[in-house]
Enzyme design. Structure first.
Site, PDB file in Angstrom:
ATOM      1  N   GLY A  51       0.839  -1.186   0.000  1.00 36.09           N
ATOM      2  CA  GLY A  51       0.000   0.000   0.000  1.00 36.09           C
ATOM      3  C   GLY A  51       0.875   1.237   0.000  1.00 36.09           C
TER       4      GLY A  51
ATOM      5  N   GLY B 213       2.349   5.611   4.372  1.00 34.30           N
ATOM      6  CA  GLY B 213       1.507   6.272   5.350  1.00 34.30           C
ATOM      7  C   GLY B 213       0.120   5.697   5.500  1.00 34.30           C
TER       8      GLY B 213
ATOM      9  N   GLY C   4      -0.680   2.819   6.760  1.00 35.19           N
ATOM     10  CA  GLY C   4      -0.831   2.075   8.010  1.00 35.19           C
ATOM     11  C   GLY C   4      -0.352   0.638   7.967  1.00 35.19           C
ATOM     12  CE  LYS C   5       3.511  -0.144   3.299  1.00 35.17           C
ATOM     13  NZ  LYS C   5       3.139   1.274   3.129  1.00 35.17           N
ATOM     14  CB  SER C   6       4.611  -0.034  10.124  1.00 34.91           C
ATOM     15  OG  SER C   6       5.520  -0.066   9.042  1.00 34.91           O
TER      16      SER C   6
ATOM     17  CG  ASP D 289      11.196   0.219   4.349  1.00 37.20           C
ATOM     18  OD1 ASP D 289      10.218   0.888   3.947  1.00 37.20           O
ATOM     19  OD2 ASP D 289      12.375   0.513   4.071  1.00 37.20           O
TER      20      ASP D 289
ATOM     21  CD  GLU E  29      10.364   4.195   9.730  1.00 33.91           C
ATOM     22  OE1 GLU E  29      10.308   5.439   9.762  1.00 33.91           O
ATOM     23  OE2 GLU E  29      10.788   3.549   8.748  1.00 33.91           O
TER      24      GLU E  29
ATOM     25  NE  ARG F  76     -22.139  -5.731  -2.187  1.00 38.14           N
ATOM     26  CZ  ARG F  76     -23.218  -5.375  -1.498  1.00 38.14           C
ATOM     27  NH1 ARG F  76     -24.245  -4.823  -2.121  1.00 38.14           N
ATOM     28  NH2 ARG F  76     -23.281  -5.588  -0.200  1.00 38.14           N
TER      29      ARG F  76
END
Length: 318
Positions: free
Chosen positions: A160, A163, A165-167, A184, A209, A252
């Site tokens: 993604g 910023g 929100g992966k970490s 990372d 991180e 869906r």
């Protein structure tokens, strides 16, 4: 990215397990010769094999049978077959079975600039270990941006934009008992025709991180069981802002599923919209459980469609 390994590094790493050593009389000729992995889409040069002068591998093994062939009288029309190594792709010759090559043969190999190593291992055991070691060391590699974890026993890459929100998601999953592989910049290598393995660069290993917290040592915080050095990649979870996620009504039932090609291997990918208040950790775990079921042959969307179709058929009869 094409991987390389010098003969000097090969000897150092296999000195203990394969008892590889330099011949004292050869002064480490060819120590800086490079063994190279094959480029994607290109017919690779064989990495290791028995003495072969038609399709020469980069590392040639000479055992009892090969030495008998080389020493057989009147079978080479007066010319040594080793002379063909001068124009081959061979960079190292390994003498197995504790054998000793005649001085003339050693000289021919060294004059060609080819490294010459020796071991007392049987040739078949040496070749097995060489192929396994070189297969991993010289596998095609690629570095991707994301976080890789082991979730419910399968390797998952979370991707993604920066910023998103992966970490933070990875930290919550680790806190729920799953394991960190790499943060990372995980490195991926194709270790088999349909197998992609991921691992962390040495400098980043065990570190995560997290914005606001900085660098965290996952192993020190959660213990050895919270990290893993290497894992086969089986699923990609791509995080995408909700306003960029457009799921047609027809999709869906099945969800936003696709495939991503990594090192010429197609990996299943599912896209999850990032919405405030959604528990992404639960969604990722559910995606992994669903992936496991699909690998076993069960797809919930197909089962639901079949049940609905059966119900409509039954209603039409009554």
């Amino acid at each position: 990215m094409i991987s390389e390994l010098s003969v000097r590094e090969l000897q150092a790493q296999l000195a203990s397990s394969c008892r590889l050593h330099w011949l004292e009389t050869q002064n480490q000729i060819g120590a800086d010769n490079q063994l190279r992995g094959g480029a994607l889409g290109v017919q690779p040069v064989p990495m290791a094999g028995y003495l072969n002068l038609i399709h020469p591998p980069q590392a040639q093994v000479i055992g009892l049978a090969e030495l008998s062939f080389l020493q057989a009288p009147n079978s080479h029309h007066g010319a040594s077959p080793l002379l063909k190594l001068n124009h081959s792709g061979t960079v190292v010759v390994v003498i197995a079975d504790g054998l000793t090559l005649p001085d003339a043969m050693q000289a021919q190999i060294c004059e060609a600039g080819i490294a010459l190593l020796s071991t007392d291992l049987p040739s078949h055991k040496l070749l097995y270990r060489l192929r396994h070691f070189l297969g991993e060391a010289l596998a095609p590699r690629q570095t991707l941006h994301g976080v890789m974890l082991e979730i419910l026993g399968i390797g998952v890459l979370i991707t993604g934009q920066s910023g998103i929100g992966k970490s933070e998601l990875a930290l919550e999953l680790i806190n729920r008992g799953h394991r960190l592989v790499a943060d990372d910049a995980p490195e991926f290598s194709r270790t088999a025709p349909d197998t992609i393995s991921g691992r962390s660069p040495e400098i980043l290993r065990n570190f995560l991180e997290v914005r606001g917290l900085g660098i965290l040592d996952v192993r020190a915080m959660f213990g050895q069981s919270a990290v893993r050095q290497q894992k086969k990649l089986e699923l990609i979870v791509h995080l995408q802002p909700a306003h960029e996620t457009h799921l047609p009504a027809s999709d869906r039932l099945a969800g936003s599923r696709s495939e991503r090609e990594i090192l010429e291997v197609l990996i299943p990918q599912i896209t999850l919209p990032v919405v405030a208040g959604h528990n992404l950790a639960v969604l990722v775990e559910a995606a992994c459980r669903d992936h496991i079921l699909r690998a076993q042959g069960y797809a919930a969307d197909q089962a639901f469609a079949e049940r609905q179709s059966a119900s409509m058929t039954e209603d039409s009869k009554t």
